[in-house]
Enzyme design. Sequence first.
Site, PDB file in Angstrom:
ATOM      1  N   CYS A  56       0.749  -1.142  -0.089  1.00 37.52           N
ATOM      2  CA  CYS A  56      -0.097   0.034   0.070  1.00 37.52           C
ATOM      3  C   CYS A  56       0.924   1.129  -0.151  1.00 37.52           C
ATOM      4  O   CYS A  56       2.008   0.964   0.504  1.00 37.52           O
ATOM      5  CB  CYS A  56      -1.008   0.064   1.251  1.00 37.52           C
ATOM      6  SG  CYS A  56      -2.344   1.321   0.985  1.00 37.52           S
ATOM      7  N   CYS A  96      -3.639   5.984  -0.170  1.00 38.04           N
ATOM      8  CA  CYS A  96      -3.285   4.685  -0.691  1.00 38.04           C
ATOM      9  C   CYS A  96      -3.337   4.599  -2.170  1.00 38.04           C
ATOM     10  O   CYS A  96      -2.520   3.770  -2.838  1.00 38.04           O
ATOM     11  CB  CYS A  96      -4.521   3.603  -0.303  1.00 38.04           C
ATOM     12  SG  CYS A  96      -4.717   3.614   1.549  1.00 38.04           S
ATOM     13  N   LYS A 136     -12.463  -4.122   2.049  1.00 42.54           N
ATOM     14  CA  LYS A 136     -11.802  -3.426   3.187  1.00 42.54           C
ATOM     15  C   LYS A 136     -12.728  -2.199   3.225  1.00 42.54           C
ATOM     16  O   LYS A 136     -13.006  -1.457   2.347  1.00 42.54           O
ATOM     17  CB  LYS A 136     -10.580  -3.027   2.819  1.00 42.54           C
ATOM     18  CG  LYS A 136      -9.880  -2.042   3.720  1.00 42.54           C
ATOM     19  CD  LYS A 136      -8.448  -1.693   3.459  1.00 42.54           C
ATOM     20  CE  LYS A 136      -7.650  -1.165   4.462  1.00 42.54           C
ATOM     21  NZ  LYS A 136      -6.396  -0.673   4.010  1.00 42.54           N
ATOM     22  N   ARG A 194     -10.840   8.093   3.322  1.00 42.57           N
ATOM     23  CA  ARG A 194     -10.535   7.022   2.442  1.00 42.57           C
ATOM     24  C   ARG A 194     -11.938   6.575   1.846  1.00 42.57           C
ATOM     25  O   ARG A 194     -11.910   5.392   1.331  1.00 42.57           O
ATOM     26  CB  ARG A 194      -9.779   5.769   3.048  1.00 42.57           C
ATOM     27  CG  ARG A 194      -8.518   6.205   3.793  1.00 42.57           C
ATOM     28  CD  ARG A 194      -7.387   5.106   3.556  1.00 42.57           C
ATOM     29  NE  ARG A 194      -6.384   4.876   4.739  1.00 42.57           N
ATOM     30  CZ  ARG A 194      -5.461   5.733   4.485  1.00 42.57           C
ATOM     31  NH1 ARG A 194      -5.249   6.692   3.843  1.00 42.57           N
ATOM     32  NH2 ARG A 194      -4.397   5.948   5.672  1.00 42.57           N
ATOM     33  N   LYS A 215     -11.768  -7.238   5.856  1.00 40.39           N
ATOM     34  CA  LYS A 215     -11.615  -6.441   7.294  1.00 40.39           C
ATOM     35  C   LYS A 215     -12.682  -5.042   7.302  1.00 40.39           C
ATOM     36  O   LYS A 215     -12.990  -4.705   6.241  1.00 40.39           O
ATOM     37  CB  LYS A 215     -10.013  -6.229   7.506  1.00 40.39           C
ATOM     38  CG  LYS A 215      -9.823  -4.869   6.507  1.00 40.39           C
ATOM     39  CD  LYS A 215      -8.302  -4.609   6.585  1.00 40.39           C
ATOM     40  CE  LYS A 215      -7.927  -3.409   7.048  1.00 40.39           C
ATOM     41  NZ  LYS A 215      -6.741  -2.921   7.125  1.00 40.39           N
ATOM     42  N   TYR A 227      -3.543  -9.232  16.269  1.00 38.92           N
ATOM     43  CA  TYR A 227      -2.507  -8.746  17.071  1.00 38.92           C
ATOM     44  C   TYR A 227      -2.393  -9.581  18.236  1.00 38.92           C
ATOM     45  O   TYR A 227      -1.236  -9.467  18.978  1.00 38.92           O
ATOM     46  CB  TYR A 227      -2.571  -7.265  17.527  1.00 38.92           C
ATOM     47  CG  TYR A 227      -2.457  -6.468  16.208  1.00 38.92           C
ATOM     48  CD1 TYR A 227      -1.585  -6.044  15.608  1.00 38.92           C
ATOM     49  CD2 TYR A 227      -3.886  -5.874  15.601  1.00 38.92           C
ATOM     50  CE1 TYR A 227      -1.646  -5.127  14.373  1.00 38.92           C
ATOM     51  CE2 TYR A 227      -3.905  -5.158  14.482  1.00 38.92           C
ATOM     52  CZ  TYR A 227      -2.834  -4.789  13.761  1.00 38.92           C
ATOM     53  OH  TYR A 227      -2.900  -4.105  12.638  1.00 38.92           O
TER      54      TYR A 227
END
Length: 332
Positions: free
Chosen positions: A122, A132, A198, A220, A251, A316
């Site tokens: 990206c 992006c 996304k 975005r 996501k 994570y």
Amino acid sequence: MTGAFPQLRLRRLRRTETIRALTAETSLGPANLVYPLFIAESGPPRHPLAGMPGQYRFGAAAAAEEARAAADEGVTAFLLFGVPDKRDSAAAAATNHDGPAQNGLRAIRAAVPDSVLIADVCLCAYTDHGHCGVPRSDGTVGNDEALPLLTAQAVSFADAGADVVAPSDMMDGRVAAIREGLDRAGHSHTAVMPYAVKYASAFYGPFREACDSAPGSGDRRSYQMDVRNTDEALREARLDLAEGADMLMVKPAMTSLDIVRRISRQFGVPTAAYHVSGEYAMVMAAAEQGHLDADLAFVETALAIRRAGARMVVTYAARRIARALNGGIIGR
Ligand code: PBG
């Protein structure tokens, strides 16, 4: 009469952990997890991220140590994000042979030779504008002019040893451009896992802080998907597959479980769901306040993502989940 209470009692299959495990529909193991790692070009070996307790921006050598420790717990897939020092309008840092992602790829490969290395492709962390795609003078974000930049970045990551490149930019046509570029550069074995779906999401906040990648102006929404849509998600996935995608990613995860379900059912392609920074931060914040048990919450979340149809869970909390699973948390 059968098929009804009191002959039928669903609690019979919930009586002991052994019968629960025997009849469980969904499994979860460390091999299903992908651990995202931020790799900075400079700075301390481990810079703690304020918005994401327990997460760091690593130097390449420290990232390799972290990956080694994760692999010892069973987590062998990593998603790398480079955080370069210098940013310009042409994303020159993205193709730097000694850039942070490239250095991280080589260092982790040396430390964990059989790891699956996925590199996020990206422009936002590599450009001074933080978009992006490529901003135009009229204030819009250009699409086609971003494709050669993204392709060069993907080739550079493959040169450094990425097994998989994961474009997260949401430009149209990038999967085909990247596939063609990889093949032309002799990387026909490098897989492409686009973030096919996304959404423009509030849950990326801590990530943008970690990478310093928030757009300088605007947002975005002209390239990331509108949260009101589901059919469009199927169109995105179908197009990416037609352009040569090997796997698909969705996501954020928790707010897109319906999409994970539809896509995994419809296409039968290995599908990943990304439990993103804001989702991680919420669990950690609640746990720090003593409102819930983070291990249980992360395992439950990963199971729900798997139940929706994801083969892979990007999180994570990968190490934490792996340790909890290795310690038998599901049966406890
Ligand atoms: C880069 C990118 C983002 C995330 C993954 N790749 C941020 C964004 O689109 O602003 C978000 C990941 C997360 O929040 O954990 N485009």
